[in-house]
Design a protein around this motif. Structure first.
Motif, PDB file in Angstrom:
ATOM      1  N   ASP A 193      48.730  36.224  45.109  1.00 10.06           N
ATOM      2  CA  ASP A 193      49.235  37.471  44.951  1.00 10.06           C
ATOM      3  C   ASP A 193      49.433  37.767  43.577  1.00 10.06           C
ATOM      4  O   ASP A 193      50.250  36.960  42.966  1.00 10.06           O
ATOM      5  N   PRO A 194      48.813  38.728  43.002  1.00  5.96           N
ATOM      6  CA  PRO A 194      49.085  39.171  41.772  1.00  5.96           C
ATOM      7  C   PRO A 194      50.482  39.575  41.252  1.00  5.96           C
ATOM      8  O   PRO A 194      50.877  39.524  40.319  1.00  5.96           O
ATOM      9  N   THR A 237      50.260  45.538  39.274  1.00  7.72           N
ATOM     10  CA  THR A 237      49.229  46.771  39.843  1.00  7.72           C
ATOM     11  C   THR A 237      47.945  46.356  39.282  1.00  7.72           C
ATOM     12  O   THR A 237      47.940  45.587  38.227  1.00  7.72           O
ATOM     13  N   GLN A 238      46.925  47.226  39.602  1.00  8.64           N
ATOM     14  CA  GLN A 238      45.850  46.743  39.176  1.00  8.64           C
ATOM     15  C   GLN A 238      45.692  47.233  37.635  1.00  8.64           C
ATOM     16  O   GLN A 238      46.215  48.343  36.949  1.00  8.64           O
ATOM     17  N   SER A 263      44.579  38.297  41.602  1.00  9.02           N
ATOM     18  CA  SER A 263      43.864  38.799  42.579  1.00  9.02           C
ATOM     19  C   SER A 263      43.190  37.993  43.549  1.00  9.02           C
ATOM     20  O   SER A 263      42.681  36.779  43.045  1.00  9.02           O
ATOM     21  N   GLU A 280      40.370  38.448  44.804  1.00  5.43           N
ATOM     22  CA  GLU A 280      39.115  38.306  44.260  1.00  5.43           C
ATOM     23  C   GLU A 280      38.783  37.535  43.097  1.00  5.43           C
ATOM     24  O   GLU A 280      37.959  36.789  43.183  1.00  5.43           O
ATOM     25  N   GLY A 328      45.519  42.098  51.726  1.00  9.08           N
ATOM     26  CA  GLY A 328      45.366  42.525  50.315  1.00  9.08           C
ATOM     27  C   GLY A 328      45.288  44.014  50.176  1.00  9.08           C
ATOM     28  O   GLY A 328      45.844  44.713  50.541  1.00  9.08           O
ATOM     29  N   ASP A 329      44.175  44.147  49.237  1.00  7.82           N
ATOM     30  CA  ASP A 329      43.828  45.296  48.850  1.00  7.82           C
ATOM     31  C   ASP A 329      43.285  46.204  50.056  1.00  7.82           C
ATOM     32  O   ASP A 329      42.626  45.789  50.875  1.00  7.82           O
ATOM     33  N   ARG A 373      36.982  46.492  48.582  1.00  8.63           N
ATOM     34  CA  ARG A 373      37.800  45.253  48.256  1.00  8.63           C
ATOM     35  C   ARG A 373      38.277  44.269  49.358  1.00  8.63           C
ATOM     36  O   ARG A 373      38.160  43.004  49.589  1.00  8.63           O
ATOM     37  N   ASP A 426      37.338  40.497  50.144  1.00  3.89           N
ATOM     38  CA  ASP A 426      38.349  39.497  50.303  1.00  3.89           C
ATOM     39  C   ASP A 426      37.982  38.900  51.584  1.00  3.89           C
ATOM     40  O   ASP A 426      38.076  37.540  51.501  1.00  3.89           O
TER      41      ASP A 426
END
Length: 168
Positions: A19-20, A23-24, A64, A66, A96-97, A102, A106
């Motif tokens: 988990d990042p 935000t993107q 992420s 990814e 996730g996303d 995306r 994933d």
């Protein structure tokens, strides 16, 4: 994640989270998103607090899915990761996303690290995002179409769907 550790993890098992908590980042320019940034900071803090009882039984990769899964795949294919150290999972829970391409990526990347007989659960199956469009559902359906000969439906409800990786 805490529920999975408490209820599903074998006594000698370990859990891995990705988990990042950010935000993107678009083309190197981070764009503040107000409440989203605050919500992500709260989520990171709550995750840390909720996992205290399980100390060394888990690892969280703060990136992420990814990026993490692509890194693992690259290392494995490049021979930089030994077969016995390749991450293989009995259970993968994807929340996730929520953008269809995306979400599909994933699922595809994670599937490569799912043990035969392992279970993949995808959250938010029918949730509507992006001006009312269901984004996760079409990704799941495309994933199922691509991998149907390697999947066995495990369970389905309005919010989640799960598959078992066919060991045959």
């Amino acid at each position: 994640f805490a529920w999975v550790i408490e209820n599903l993890l074998a006594p000698d098992g370990a859990a891995t989270g990705i988990d990042p908590y950010k935000t993107q980042v678009l083309r190197g320019n981070r764009k503040p998103r107000g409440r989203v940034d605050i919500g992500l900071a709260v989520a990171e803090s709550l995750c840390s607090q909720n996992l205290v009882p399980w100390g060394g039984r888990f690892k969280i990769h703060q990136m992420s899915a990814e990026a993490c899964l692509c890194r693992w795949a690259h290392m494995w294919f490049a021979g930089q990761m030994q077969t016995d150290s390749t991450p293989n999972f009995d259970l993968i829970y994807i929340d996730g996303d929520h953008f269809a391409p995306r979400a599909l990526l994933d699922m595809m990347l994670a599937f490569e690290f799912l043990e035969n007989g392992g279970i993949m659960i995808i959250d938010d199956f029918n949730r509507q995002f992006s001006r009312g469009a269901k984004q996760v559902r079409p990704a799941v359906m495309a994933f199922f179409d691509c991998y149907s000969n390697q999947l066995e439906p495990f369970f389905f409800d309005q919010e989640q769907i799960a598959f078992r990786k066919d060991s045959g």
